[in-house]
Write an enzyme that holds these catalytic residues in place. Structure first.
Site, PDB file in Angstrom:
ATOM      1  N   HIS A 141       3.017  69.889  44.801  1.00  0.00           N
ATOM      2  CA  HIS A 141       3.945  69.865  43.673  1.00  0.00           C
ATOM      3  C   HIS A 141       3.517  68.902  42.581  1.00  0.00           C
ATOM      4  O   HIS A 141       3.939  69.022  41.438  1.00  0.00           O
ATOM      5  CB  HIS A 141       5.366  69.529  44.155  1.00  0.00           C
ATOM      6  CG  HIS A 141       5.570  68.092  44.515  1.00  0.00           C
ATOM      7  ND1 HIS A 141       5.406  67.613  45.795  1.00  0.00           N
ATOM      8  CD2 HIS A 141       5.927  67.037  43.766  1.00  0.00           C
ATOM      9  CE1 HIS A 141       5.660  66.316  45.808  1.00  0.00           C
ATOM     10  NE2 HIS A 141       5.982  65.943  44.588  1.00  0.00           N
ATOM     11  N   ASP A 171       2.637  71.506  51.215  1.00  0.00           N
ATOM     12  CA  ASP A 171       2.726  70.659  50.023  1.00  0.00           C
ATOM     13  C   ASP A 171       1.526  69.715  49.928  1.00  0.00           C
ATOM     14  O   ASP A 171       1.670  68.542  49.555  1.00  0.00           O
ATOM     15  CB  ASP A 171       4.036  69.866  49.999  1.00  0.00           C
ATOM     16  CG  ASP A 171       4.304  69.277  48.622  1.00  0.00           C
ATOM     17  OD1 ASP A 171       3.918  69.907  47.621  1.00  0.00           O
ATOM     18  OD2 ASP A 171       4.882  68.175  48.540  1.00  0.00           O
ATOM     19  N   SER A 252       5.132  60.383  45.108  1.00  0.00           N
ATOM     20  CA  SER A 252       4.683  61.631  45.720  1.00  0.00           C
ATOM     21  C   SER A 252       3.167  61.749  45.679  1.00  0.00           C
ATOM     22  O   SER A 252       2.547  61.591  44.631  1.00  0.00           O
ATOM     23  CB  SER A 252       5.299  62.828  44.994  1.00  0.00           C
ATOM     24  OG  SER A 252       6.665  62.939  45.271  1.00  0.00           O
TER      25      SER A 252
END
Length: 511
Positions: A141, A171, A252
């Site tokens: 992402h 992911d 992230s």
């Protein structure tokens, strides 16, 4: 609605930006610098409580681990076209008050409209250098939708990165910069981590570069439903490491390390009622992340083995209750995976498993819930054999299952082995006469199961858009697409129509 949003936005934007910690995305709003990443969030987390620890004894270990980790963690800036795929102001309103169009389609319509400055990134996240020659692991992402990816080292040196490959199902993404002698982190065996052990989270949250936070491993094998519900994962693998080390937007793709500075996870998500850190952070285990990037480097695509069962997670009381109501059964909640059926070309069915069996172990790994099954099978490749322990009518049995891919194959594949539609990243459905008549078309196919970041998605096509021509020729079926592009390479041309009947012409690159 828009005026209401404008009044709310100055107060809500900080919470919204803090809340987006894996797919979904942090936008550039107003005039400030964009310090968010594209990130997942879930809601309704309970209040966290922290265990008392002897912090003094761990101090030296923290310093050593931080010195090892910080130079190997980078900032990743995601630049996109002016017409961005990120959420618009309407999407923010939909987040708070619901989607007026229903089914998420209103968001898909609006995602084509957001304007982002050319010289500003659409989002920012983190990454971890995993080799001295410039391979970097991050989240899918963080890089999704980018037409340019900039990597900034902790010493502020900047590079334009090549995206080697991505996997929405875990992911994970793999990038490469051209440099030598870089600091990097070693992978640790994430199977060996223990609940309660100290860990550090390192990344660039909210624009604060090279931030180190400390906490413990709160739990292992967490499945929180993010990748399938808010991501673009068709077959998600969720078995997160849960930690109370502070993780916020920008973290992230960053590193979760042990006190030796070894990589045990890739930070990916938070769980929060407010969007701010509340003690619930989630990281992808290093063993799974390592398998994914090894596949991408060696084969160009992820090699995914499947057991071939349709299943019910007996640990989920709600799922069990719904199943009992629908099928008039009387199953009891508990531990294990209940087999409800089999897919086509199922290795499990061929190995003797039957409907009604309860899977309790894969090899020597206890299976208590779907996260356990997802991790134990998702880390395998087609052709691998696993020993399945199951319960049938109160008696335990075992059988050896050869895992297969989704097409029933038992061998690894490369990009060259993929079909045209697999390379494009979507499936296509022929139009019925009613749809053709409504839009005044004589040809066309509808895009289905569009993969985020795929070549079709980069051209601006989302689920439900109608493709009328490819390379100047009409298309009426998925077979037409396969035939037209079977031996085609380079840049092609595609014409399509959105939900409102507006026509577009875009280029796409055939992988």
């Amino acid at each position: 609605m828009k005026s209401t949003l404008k009044k709310l936005l100055p107060f809500a934007v900080v919470g919204v930006i803090s809340g987006a910690t894996t797919v979904g995305a942090i936008q550039y709003f107003g005039h400030g610098t964009n310090n968010g990443d594209q990130s997942y969030f879930t809601t309704s987390a309970p209040t966290a409580s922290f265990a008392g620890m002897n912090t003094g004894a761990a101090g030296d270990d923290f310093v050593k681990a931080a010195k090892t980790t910080v130079p190997a963690v980078v900032t990743i800036k995601n630049y996109q076209n002016k017409t961005s795929s990120r959420a618009s102001e309407q999407d923010l309103f939909d987040f708070f008050f619901g989607d007026p169009f229903g089914g998420g389609r209103g968001q898909q319509r609006q995602k084509q409209q957001q304007q982002a400055p050319d010289n500003m990134p659409s989002g920012m996240g983190s990454g971890v250098i995993i080799s001295p020659d410039g391979y970097i692991i991050s989240n899918n992402h963080v890089v999704a939708g980018a037409n340019k990816l900039e990597v900034v080292l902790s010493n502020k040196k900047s590079y334009i990165a090549t995206l080697v490959g991505t996997d929405p199902n875990t992911d994970i993404s793999l990038l490469k910069i051209e440099e030598k002698g870089l600091p990097y982190l070693n992978f640790a065996n994430s199977d060996n981590i223990e609940v309660g052990q100290w860990v550090l989270a390192v990344g660039n949250p909210l624009g604060l570069n090279s931030t180190v936070t400390a906490g413990i491993v709160s739990a292992k094998g967490r499945g929180i439903g993010i990748l399938g519900s808010q991501g673009k994962a068709a077959n998600p693998i969720e078995s997160f490491i849960q930690t109370d080390a502070a993780i916020n937007p920008g973290n992230s793709g960053g590193a979760l390390v042990n006190t030796n500075g070894d990589l045990i996870g890739i930070n990916s998500a938070i769980q929060s009622t407010t969007g701010y850190y509340q003690g619930y952070g989630f990281a992808i285990p290093s063993n799974l992340a390592r398998k994914i990037i090894e596949d991408i480097k060696k084969f160009g695509i992820v090699q995914r083995g499947f057991l071939g069962v349709q299943s019910l997670d007996l640990s989920d009381d709600q799922q069990v209750a719904m199943y009992n109501q629908k099928f008039k059964t009387n199953l009891k909640s508990g531990s294990g995976i209940y087999v409800t059926g089999f897919g086509d070309n199922s290795g499990a069915e061929d190995a003797g498993l039957k409907k009604g069996d309860v899977i309790t172990k894969i090899d020597n790994y206890d299976i208590s819930d779907f996260a356990d099954l997802s991790m134990s099978i998702g880390s395998k490749r087609p052709g691998d054999k696993v020993q399945v322990t199951y319960s049938r009518n109160g008696k335990e049995g075992t059988t050896n299952v050869t895992l297969r891919d989704q097409k029933g194959g038992t061998s690894t594949r490369t990009k060259a082995d993929l079909s045209v539609t697999e390379k494009l990243g979507a499936e296509f459905q022929s139009l019925d006469d009613r749809t053709k008549a409504y839009y005044g078309l004589t040809s066309g196919i509808m895009a289905k199961n569009v993969i985020e970041g795929s070549e079709i998605a980069k051209a601006g096509i989302v689920e439900g858009y109608i493709i009328t021509e490819i390379n100047g020729k009409p298309v009426n079926s998925q077979k037409d697409v396969e035939t037209l592009l079977n031996k085609f390479s380079g840049t092609g041309q595609i014409k399509y129509m959105d939900d409102y009947g507006r026509n577009y012409q875009r280029g796409f690159k055939m992988p």
